[in-house]
Design a protein around this motif. Structure first.
Motif, PDB file in Angstrom:
ATOM      1  N   PRO A 107       0.825  -1.221   0.000  1.00  0.00           N
ATOM      2  CA  PRO A 107       0.000   0.000   0.000  1.00  0.00           C
ATOM      3  C   PRO A 107       0.855   1.265   0.000  1.00  0.00           C
ATOM      4  N   PRO A 108       0.230   2.402  -0.310  1.00  0.00           N
ATOM      5  CA  PRO A 108       0.996   3.647  -0.441  1.00  0.00           C
ATOM      6  C   PRO A 108       1.882   3.982   0.753  1.00  0.00           C
ATOM      7  N   ALA A 109       1.361   3.770   1.966  1.00  0.00           N
ATOM      8  CA  ALA A 109       2.169   4.109   3.141  1.00  0.00           C
ATOM      9  C   ALA A 109       3.457   3.292   3.177  1.00  0.00           C
ATOM     10  N   LEU A 128      -8.978  14.438   1.513  1.00  0.00           N
ATOM     11  CA  LEU A 128      -9.166  13.247   0.689  1.00  0.00           C
ATOM     12  C   LEU A 128      -8.548  11.986   1.290  1.00  0.00           C
ATOM     13  N   HIS A 129      -8.058  12.095   2.507  1.00  0.00           N
ATOM     14  CA  HIS A 129      -7.471  10.944   3.198  1.00  0.00           C
ATOM     15  C   HIS A 129      -8.077  10.850   4.595  1.00  0.00           C
ATOM     16  N   THR A 130      -8.359   9.632   5.023  1.00  0.00           N
ATOM     17  CA  THR A 130      -8.910   9.459   6.361  1.00  0.00           C
ATOM     18  C   THR A 130      -7.847   9.714   7.418  1.00  0.00           C
ATOM     19  N   ALA A 136      -0.859   6.739   8.955  1.00  0.00           N
ATOM     20  CA  ALA A 136       0.047   5.722   8.421  1.00  0.00           C
ATOM     21  C   ALA A 136       1.076   6.353   7.485  1.00  0.00           C
ATOM     22  N   MET A 137       0.640   7.303   6.670  1.00  0.00           N
ATOM     23  CA  MET A 137       1.580   7.955   5.750  1.00  0.00           C
ATOM     24  C   MET A 137       2.580   8.837   6.493  1.00  0.00           C
ATOM     25  N   ARG A 138       2.128   9.480   7.575  1.00  0.00           N
ATOM     26  CA  ARG A 138       3.061  10.295   8.361  1.00  0.00           C
ATOM     27  C   ARG A 138       4.143   9.418   8.984  1.00  0.00           C
ATOM     28  N   ARG A 139       3.734   8.266   9.506  1.00  0.00           N
ATOM     29  CA  ARG A 139       4.712   7.357  10.111  1.00  0.00           C
ATOM     30  C   ARG A 139       5.717   6.867   9.067  1.00  0.00           C
ATOM     31  N   SER A 140       5.219   6.524   7.886  1.00  0.00           N
ATOM     32  CA  SER A 140       6.096   5.956   6.866  1.00  0.00           C
ATOM     33  C   SER A 140       7.070   6.999   6.312  1.00  0.00           C
ATOM     34  N   ALA A 290     -12.273  12.529   7.244  1.00  0.00           N
ATOM     35  CA  ALA A 290     -11.113  13.164   6.636  1.00  0.00           C
ATOM     36  C   ALA A 290     -10.157  13.682   7.700  1.00  0.00           C
ATOM     37  N   ASP A 291      -8.860  13.571   7.421  1.00  0.00           N
ATOM     38  CA  ASP A 291      -7.849  14.056   8.364  1.00  0.00           C
ATOM     39  C   ASP A 291      -7.984  15.556   8.585  1.00  0.00           C
ATOM     40  N   ARG A 292      -8.536  16.262   7.631  1.00  0.00           N
ATOM     41  CA  ARG A 292      -8.740  17.699   7.788  1.00  0.00           C
ATOM     42  C   ARG A 292      -9.615  18.009   9.001  1.00  0.00           C
TER      43      ARG A 292
END
Length: 613
Positions: A107-109, A128-130, A136-140, A290-292
């Motif tokens: 996956p992207p992360a 546009l991201h939960t 998960a993306m911040r951690r990666s 959304a993360d927003r």
């Protein structure tokens, strides 16, 4: 209805769009000192179907599937899809520009952690991201020594010059006799649930939850009757509904103002910030919201309570009125499918094509809806009409460019569904055109055995979808075969044809509860040759005791009513129990659908449901 869709697919499902549009995106990133941007196939509500103005991934890449993500870096671009779309993406996106990765296995992360360099600045649109995806993306990116940056403006919106306007579909009311519960009672239950979560407010971001809670339907996205908007459910005090009032007629506005304070959609961020500044505890579903929204709450001194959307499980566990409506919708839909199958059987191989089949089936649904005074509102998804090798593309969508004749001695896979006001349907039948090969018959029977295994199950309360998935694969596994998709998804009540949280899949962690509707759709796909899928919708029955048993067990009731192609069934491969189930199912189809058809169609149905073995 379908002519515009076929044309639209050909225009936007074009691999050549990628090079100039990715170049524009890279120019924008360079101007803003960014090294990459993440483009999901989602909108602010994280829904499967999105409005044309939110088709950013499709605009950028040409890929039109319902799940996917692109990551565009300065020197390379990657597109992530799941097993349903591995063939489709290679037809629609430029493979010289994009590398394809698995949305599930890499996956992207995970990809970001392994592929971005130290100091890289990777941007994303937090609407546009939960919450869970963004975390998960911040951690990666942190593991890679890179930085993940939320943007105030989406760069796709900046470079997409002819981007469509947001939709303004009219809001309609769902009658209480079909909803099964008054909206004010649902909202009272939700308020109690919010308080039990330890929150003062819960933000509903899923339009399906809003539609269910307020007993409304809309017309903002394809094939699912949703009104895009947000709601804030208060544990105490008035609720807030954020919806464009241009969607509301006099009746709908008068109705909704009795249930909530109406607000303009562009006031959402300010209202959430105001609640947060008052020190409120605000519930957000980390896999839906959304993360927003998290950023707004935490940035203004509020407390985020990470908890499930309180409407999700009540929506999934259907009331008896909703189940009665679904049964009626499936009888009506079964009559339409039977009329189509009778007509198809009378055609000579090579005389009709995939588009003709789609339009003819939709016409049959329209006619039955008119005859029964329950009009077809829409198809529930874009019909998968795959002849021969096209059937092996799991989520194939026919276009004028790909349109193919239904050829002699081939298989035809037809996966379709309908939206009626009393229920949502989804059915797949695989049909022999001419004489099927022994291999086709064997593999069809293995798939049918998987469907029957699920249909005949008894299982204890607390069982999850992941516990049952292997039953559908067992016969295929014994012969060295499998399929690259889940066995079943949840289905709404005149709502989304793909509804969570219930699933029959390896990843289906939700417990199966009484009243949940699911699909049951094992398959087999031989790339370049043919595809096979058998699909019925089923509903979880209330648990009951088995004679001489110790504990109560759930079972499934089958909702879908249409025959399977007897020419493809190898009776010698079926057990006595399987043969009994199949003959009993066909007898039920004849008993329930027979009175709704006549003439040649009735004769065809009698032959199609005759006992086997």
């Amino acid at each position: 209805m379908y002519e515009a869709q076929f044309q639209d697919f050909e225009v936007t499902g074009d691999p050549s769009v990628g090079v100039p549009r990715v170049a524009l995106l890279r120019e924008w990133l360079a101007k803003h000192d960014l090294d990459g941007f993440i483009v999901p196939r989602s909108d602010e509500h994280q829904g499967e179907y999105v409005a044309p103005c939110s088709e950013r991934l499709r605009w950028l890449t040409g890929f039109s599937g319902s799940a996917g993500v692109a990551i565009v870096l300065r020197d390379r671009a990657v597109i992530f899809v799941d097993g349903r779309y591995t063939l489709q993406v290679r037809h629609q996106a430029d493979m010289n520009l994009f590398k394809v990765e698995s949305l599930v296995e890499n996956p992207p992360a995970q990809w970001l952690a392994e592929n971005v360099g130290k100091g890289a600045r990777i941007a994303f649109d937090p609407w546009l991201h939960t919450i869970a995806e963004a975390a998960a993306m911040r951690r990666s990116t942190a593991r890679a020594g890179a930085e993940l940056l939320p943007l105030e403006q989406n760069p796709i919106d900046a470079i997409w010059k002819d981007r469509p306007r947001p939709p303004l579909g009219a809001v309609t009311l769902q009658p209480n006799e079909l909803a099964g519960e008054l909206a004010r009672d649902k909202l009272a239950r939700l308020a109690e649930a919010v308080a039990k979560q330890g929150a003062d407010y819960a933000v509903l971001t899923d339009p399906s939850s809003i539609a269910w809670a307020f007993n409304i339907r809309g017309a903002d996205v394809p094939h699912t009757p949703l009104a895009l908007g947000f709601a804030v459910i208060a544990a105490k005090g008035p609720h807030l509904l954020f919806i464009d009032e241009r969607k509301l007629g006099i009746e709908a506005e008068a109705y909704l103002t009795q249930l909530a304070d109406l607000r303009a959609p562009d006031s959402l961020e300010g209202e959430i910030a105001k609640l947060a500044k008052a020190g409120s505890r605000i519930s957000l579903d980390p896999v839906l919201a959304a993360d927003r929204l998290r950023m707004i709450v935490e940035g203004n001194g509020g407390k985020v309570v990470e908890a499930a959307d309180p409407a999700r499980l009540p929506r999934a566990t259907k009331k008896e009125a909703e189940l009665a409506g679904s049964r009626a919708a499936h009888r009506r839909d079964g009559a339409a499918v039977v009329r189509f199958l009778c007509w198809l059987d009378a055609q000579q191989p090579g005389t009709i094509d995939e588009i003709t089949a789609v339009t003819r089936l939709e016409e049959a649904r329209h006619r039955v809806g008119e005859e029964t005074q329950r009009a077809l509102k829409d198809v529930s998804f874009e019909t998968i009409s795959g002849s021969g090798p096209n059937g092996a593309i799991i989520h194939y969508r026919v276009s004028r460019a790909s349109n193919r004749q239904l050829g002699k001695d081939e298989l035809f896979l037809l996966d379709s569904g309908a939206q009626y006001q009393d229920g949502t349907t989804d059915i797949t039948r695989t049909i022999a055109i001419g004489t099927p090969s022994d291999e086709m018959r064997e593999r069809f029977t293995l798939v049918l055995q998987g469907l029957m295994a699920i249909s005949r199950l008894r299982f204890p309360p607390g069982t999850r979808g992941s516990d049952l998935d292997a039953f559908a694969r067992y016969a295929l596994w014994q012969h060295g075969f499998d399929y690259a998709h889940g066995t079943g998804h949840g289905v709404g009540s005149y709502l989304a044809v793909h509804e969570g949280p219930q699933r029959l899949a390896k990843t289906g962690t939700e417990k199966l509860l009484t009243g949940m509707i699911l699909s049951n759709e094992p398959g087999y796909y031989k790339e370049g040759h043919y595809g096979i899928r058998c699909e019925n919708l089923i509903v979880v029955d209330a648990p009951s005791k088995i004679e001489n048993g110790d504990i109560e067990m759930h079972s499934f009731e089958t909702l879908t009513l249409a025959p399977f192609d007897r020419r493809l069934v190898r009776a010698d491969l079926l057990s006595t129990g399987e043969l009994s189930w199949l003959n009993a199912y066909h007898a039920r189809v004849l008993a329930e659908i027979g009175p709704m058809v006549d003439g040649e169609t009735l004769k065809w149905l009698e032959a199609a449901t005759a006992p086997i073995g």
